[in-house]
Scaffold this motif. Structure first.
Motif, PDB file in Angstrom:
ATOM      1  N   LEU A 120       8.278   0.645  11.099  1.00  0.00           N
ATOM      2  CA  LEU A 120       7.350   0.114  10.106  1.00  0.00           C
ATOM      3  C   LEU A 120       6.596  -1.106  10.601  1.00  0.00           C
ATOM      4  N   LYS A 142      -2.407   5.184   8.635  1.00  0.00           N
ATOM      5  CA  LYS A 142      -1.515   4.023   8.675  1.00  0.00           C
ATOM      6  C   LYS A 142      -0.521   4.106   9.823  1.00  0.00           C
ATOM      7  N   TYR A 143      -0.278   5.296  10.328  1.00  0.00           N
ATOM      8  CA  TYR A 143       0.731   5.469  11.374  1.00  0.00           C
ATOM      9  C   TYR A 143       0.427   6.706  12.194  1.00  0.00           C
ATOM     10  N   HIS A 202      11.109   5.435  10.579  1.00  0.00           N
ATOM     11  CA  HIS A 202       9.887   4.650  10.472  1.00  0.00           C
ATOM     12  C   HIS A 202       9.973   3.394  11.341  1.00  0.00           C
ATOM     13  N   PRO A 213       6.206  -6.216   3.702  1.00  0.00           N
ATOM     14  CA  PRO A 213       6.846  -5.065   3.054  1.00  0.00           C
ATOM     15  C   PRO A 213       8.105  -5.513   2.306  1.00  0.00           C
ATOM     16  N   SER A 226       6.854  -1.780  -1.718  1.00  0.00           N
ATOM     17  CA  SER A 226       5.540  -1.676  -1.072  1.00  0.00           C
ATOM     18  C   SER A 226       5.331  -0.334  -0.385  1.00  0.00           C
ATOM     19  N   GLU A 227       6.407   0.327   0.021  1.00  0.00           N
ATOM     20  CA  GLU A 227       6.292   1.608   0.733  1.00  0.00           C
ATOM     21  C   GLU A 227       6.539   2.797  -0.169  1.00  0.00           C
ATOM     22  N   ASP A 281      11.913  11.431   1.368  1.00  0.00           N
ATOM     23  CA  ASP A 281      10.726  11.590   2.198  1.00  0.00           C
ATOM     24  C   ASP A 281      10.972  12.495   3.405  1.00  0.00           C
ATOM     25  N   TYR A 294       3.854   2.479  13.123  1.00  0.00           N
ATOM     26  CA  TYR A 294       2.782   1.858  12.342  1.00  0.00           C
ATOM     27  C   TYR A 294       1.954   0.872  13.160  1.00  0.00           C
ATOM     28  N   ARG A 309      11.839   5.844  -2.916  1.00  0.00           N
ATOM     29  CA  ARG A 309      12.712   6.498  -1.949  1.00  0.00           C
ATOM     30  C   ARG A 309      14.079   6.746  -2.561  1.00  0.00           C
ATOM     31  N   GLY A 339      13.617  -0.035   2.427  1.00  0.00           N
ATOM     32  CA  GLY A 339      12.379   0.507   1.888  1.00  0.00           C
ATOM     33  C   GLY A 339      11.909   1.774   2.570  1.00  0.00           C
ATOM     34  N   VAL A 340      12.361   2.000   3.834  1.00  0.00           N
ATOM     35  CA  VAL A 340      11.980   3.196   4.587  1.00  0.00           C
ATOM     36  C   VAL A 340      13.200   3.687   5.362  1.00  0.00           C
TER      37      VAL A 340
END
Length: 468
Positions: A376, A208-209, A374, A421, A446-447, A124, A188, A450, A369-370
């Motif tokens: 989050l 969302k952010y 982030h 998340p 959920s994100e 990302d 977020y 990656r 997840g990120v």
């Protein structure tokens, strides 16, 4: 008759004597010859002579193997040296909150200078590359490292480490300075469901952010003491100055266009998006694993208490507390482990007249997840739970399958397992000594999907001193 018998007896004795003499002479010559041959013959010569062979057999790929060994000699030396550099160097540049064993520090194959590359890539985001150089002299070690993607995404760090033993206690003192910039950070909002939390004052509910850039400088001191094989204690102090930047206010997803900055906690005004913090922390670690360099069963527990106070225009004051508990449970074999883990962090405001800046809340780098860019989920209480299966592929190369979940809430009693998340994935990491050398992970959840690749950088530890 008697004379004939005497003559016959005399001839017999004479023949026996002559035979014995020549026999001894022959044995002497044979022995001498044998010794002479043994002194010049190799085991391979004896092997061929015994079997009546003139030449030994040759495998069909022997020539290829010789060529390959010659061609790979230099790369093998370089890789071995690079791994040695990783094992000795990455600890000092990236890992402050560890106490290195004396043998790992004092013995580095009689070398005093080393280096290793630094690579950071996520699906990302973009690729950042760099390197670190370190120098060892006696009980001191100095290092400098940096990575760079562009002028808005880079990092540089310089540090010195002093390690010594006194009365059976191993001490570690690490003084470092760090500066850098990160672009396109994503905030977020507050709460379990930011879009429905009234604290966020969202101007554009379709986003969302909100994104922003950040510049940060830090001076840090970490001291540690290992009083036994089970217990380690740390004191951490650092000064940090953070500046938030809005590079293009015309973009609809920037922080200023998604959130009302006049009501966003910790923002003094839109022209002065800065925080300036002095932080002090005490922590302790209890680890029963017999060999932390390898996959071994045991329990690792860590707790901390920290106090932060703002400086100059930053009037914030708050306390951080939390713990990290991991249980390494063997299955089938002692180095096949199921690892349930809980990381809990909390923040408590000590100045009712000034809100805690949103950038100073807890970070969750252990949630895979990120990326660390982030923010989050942000709130007073944060928890990352994970269940992981680890197994060895080689001595330092490991595989792992994991499931992570991130929980936050404004009050402790409000933590819930509903609609949080989550991330599930598989990864591989290369470890040397106490430090992670490289990691590759594939994650979905959920994100979204990656992919991450890091080398010479540790992305998943939960040390507060490493939060960006």
């Amino acid at each position: 008759m008697k004379m004939n018998f005497k003559i016959l007896l005399l001839k017999t004795v004479l023949i026996m004597f002559i035979s014995l003499f020549f026999s001894q002479a022959s044995m002497s010559q044979t022995t001498t010859k044998k010794v002479t041959q043994d002194s010049v013959q190799t085991i391979q010569d004896i092997y061929l002579h015994t079997r009546g062979l003139q030449y030994d057999k040759k495998d069909g790929d022997e020539t290829f193997r010789k060529i390959a060994n010659s061609a790979l000699f230099l790369p093998r030396i370089c890789i071995d040296g690079l791994l040695y550099s990783f094992g000795s160097g990455a600890n000092y540049v990236e890992e402050s909150n560890i106490i290195l064993r004396a043998e790992n520090f004092l013995y580095f194959y009689n070398k005093t200078l080393g280096w290793y590359p630094k690579i950071k890539y996520s699906s990302d985001y973009k690729l950042a590359v760099g390197a670190a150089v370190f120098y060892k002299h006696s009980n001191m070690k100095y290092s400098i490292g940096a990575y760079y993607a562009n002028r808005n995404y880079w990092d540089a760090k310089i540090s010195s480490v002093y390690i010594f033993r006194n009365n059976g206690v191993l001490y570690n003192i690490n003084l470092s300075g760090q500066t850098g910039a990160i672009e396109e950070m994503k905030f977020y909002g507050y709460g379990h469901n930011p879009l429905q939390d009234s604290r966020n004052a969202i101007l554009n509910p379709n986003k969302k952010y909100g994104t922003f850039n950040q510049e940060r400088s830090k001076i840090q001191l970490v001291t540690g003491a290992q009083i036994s094989s089970l217990w380690e204690f740390f004191y951490t102090a650092f000064y940090s100055k953070r500046k938030l930047l809005i590079p293009d206010p015309n973009k609809t997803n920037t922080l200023v266009n998604v959130f009302d900055l006049e009501t966003l906690p910790g923002i003094i005004n839109q022209s002065n998006l800065e925080t300036e913090q002095l932080y002090n922390e005490f922590s302790c670690r209890f680890d029963t694993r017999s060999n932390v360099k390898e996959l071994s069963p045991g329990i690792r527990l860590e707790g901390y208490w920290g106090y932060a106070t703002g400086m100059n225009m930053d009037k914030s004051q708050f306390i951080r507390t939390g713990f990290d508990a991991a249980f390494y449970i063997p299955v089938i074999l002692r180095n096949r482990l199921i690892v349930p883990r809980i990381l809990f962090d909390s923040v408590h405001n000590q100045n009712e007249n000034f809100a805690i800046p949103f950038t100073e809340y807890m970070r969750q780098p252990a949630f895979r997840g990120v990326s660390s860019r982030h923010l989050l989920r942000t709130d007073n209480y944060s928890m990352v739970t994970s269940l992981e299966y680890q197994w060895p592929l080689t001595q330092h190369f490991r595989g792992h399958i994991f499931y992570d979940m991130l929980l936050v809430s404004q009050e402790l009693k409000s933590l819930t397992l509903h609609q949080n998340p989550y991330a599930i994935g598989i990864g591989f990491d290369l470890n040397q000594s106490h430090s992670e050398i490289s990691r590759v992970s594939l994650t979905t959840g959920s994100e979204g999907f990656r992919f991450i690749l890091t080398m010479g950088l540790s992305e998943t530890n939960s040390y507060r001193s490493n939060w960006k």
